[in-house]
Design an enzyme around this catalytic site. Structure first.
Site, PDB file in Angstrom:
ATOM      1  N   LEU A 123     -37.966  46.481  28.355  1.00 13.78           N
ATOM      2  CA  LEU A 123     -37.730  45.043  28.349  1.00 13.78           C
ATOM      3  C   LEU A 123     -38.849  44.396  29.162  1.00 13.78           C
ATOM      4  O   LEU A 123     -39.234  44.915  30.211  1.00 13.78           O
ATOM      5  CB  LEU A 123     -36.377  44.707  28.982  1.00 13.78           C
ATOM      6  N   ASP A 124     -39.357  43.273  28.683  1.00 15.87           N
ATOM      7  CA  ASP A 124     -40.391  42.555  29.414  1.00 15.87           C
ATOM      8  C   ASP A 124     -39.854  42.105  30.777  1.00 15.87           C
ATOM      9  O   ASP A 124     -38.642  41.923  30.942  1.00 15.87           O
ATOM     10  CB  ASP A 124     -40.843  41.322  28.628  1.00 15.87           C
TER      11      ASP A 124
END
Length: 322
Positions: free
Chosen positions: A53-54
């Site tokens: 996930l960013d």
């Protein structure tokens, strides 16, 4: 004046630990930073996550400890769901709010029908261009590393599947979207391409991963919650937060073998089974329900062992020595 002697640092002892933690990743941490936080909190010798996930994103990040890392690749390829907020009128170099602004444009007046027309081409099997700030590798190096050095990058395209993409609500120049997609899909790219279809550009302002198959109604744990458990109740309370490895294989065909068959599997032998169907991947369990490993059933109904868990192979070795 003599210096006060330094207190030697206490070396943290790690332990063997198997299971899956459904972590609610906070905003501002990379997936690897979040992984290392929980690994040290649980004192786990081995850990891995199942799909980055960013830093801007929050939500479900399954973390696999110990033997559960053997199924991390399966979870990485699973179907996922997100809720995202798209900010219209501005494009960025990373396609999200963490990036540098590229182009500011006026947002024209349009109704929900116009938004639907922009979303429609982005559903189903599509060809998608990845963001230049992504973990995809080119020449053995992540694209984001090249982008940070200012290199010119031709981001690759790949085939992805978007099962659901729809407008939930609109607040002026912000669109809240529901996304359900297959492995490898970039929500940032969907938002970027939607913005171009609308003629004003867009970037991801917020992003939350809601679920990852088979964890479609997840009980997620925040880092602060885990820290409080560790300090207040100890490791037994932490360990109670883990799901068994079997939970990550709930969507795969299940095969049950008896003790003698389990012993043969642990030695790498194939088994002829009755009452089963051919399958590329099956979850093999013993008669108590414990997971033994993964395998394949061919057209002759022969079970071929694949990745086996250590307790399966160790039991076979121990039995042979006895």
């Amino acid at each position: 004046m003599s210096k006060k002697p330094r207190t030697p640092a206490v070396k943290r002892m790690f332990r063997k630990l198997d299971g899956i933690l459904l972590l609610d990743k906070p905003q501002g941490l990379s997936s690897n930073q979040a992984l290392q936080r929980v690994r040290h909190l649980f004192r786990a010798e081995k850990a891995g996550h199942t799909g980055s996930l960013d830093p801007l994103a929050t939500g479900l990040l399954p973390v696999c400890f110990g033997e559960a890392t053997k199924i991390a690749g399966l979870l990485l390829g699973s179907r996922k769901a997100y809720e995202t907020t798209a900010e219209l009128g501005l494009t960025t170099d990373s396609d999200d709010a963490d990036g540098a602004p590229l182009l500011q444009r006026d947002v024209p007046e349009f109704d929900d029908a116009r938004i639907e027309a922009a979303l429609a081409p982005l559903r189903g099997p599509i060809r998608q261009r990845a963001p230049i700030f992504s973990a995809l590798k080119q020449g053995g190096e992540p694209l984001y590393a090249k982008a940070r050095r200012g290199e010119t990058i031709e981001a690759p395209e790949r085939d992805v599947v978007v099962h659901d993409l729809r407008l939930l609500r609109r607040d002026r120049n912000r669109l809240c979207l529901q996304v359900e997609c297959g492995s490898g899909t970039y929500v940032r790219s969907l938002v970027r391409d939607m913005g171009e279809h609308l003629g004003c550009g867009a970037h991801v302002a917020t992003l939350r991963r809601q679920w990852v198959d088979p964890f479609t109604a997840p009980r997620m744990y925040r880092l602060e919650e885990l820290q409080a458990l560790a300090e207040g109740q100890g490791e037994a309370a932490l360990d109670a937060c883990l799901l068994p490895i079997e939970a990550g294989l709930a969507g795969f065909p299940r095969v049950v073998v008896d003790a003698a068959q389990a012993h043969r599997l642990g030695q790498g032998q194939r088994l002829r089974l009755e009452g089963v169907s051919p399958a590329e991947l099956v979850a093999i369990h013993d008669e108590t329900g414990r997971i033994l490993g993964l395998g394949e059933i061919d057209s002759d109904l022969i079970l071929r062992p694949g990745r086996l868990f250590t307790w399966t192979t160790e039991a076979a070795v121990g039995g042979r020595q006895a």
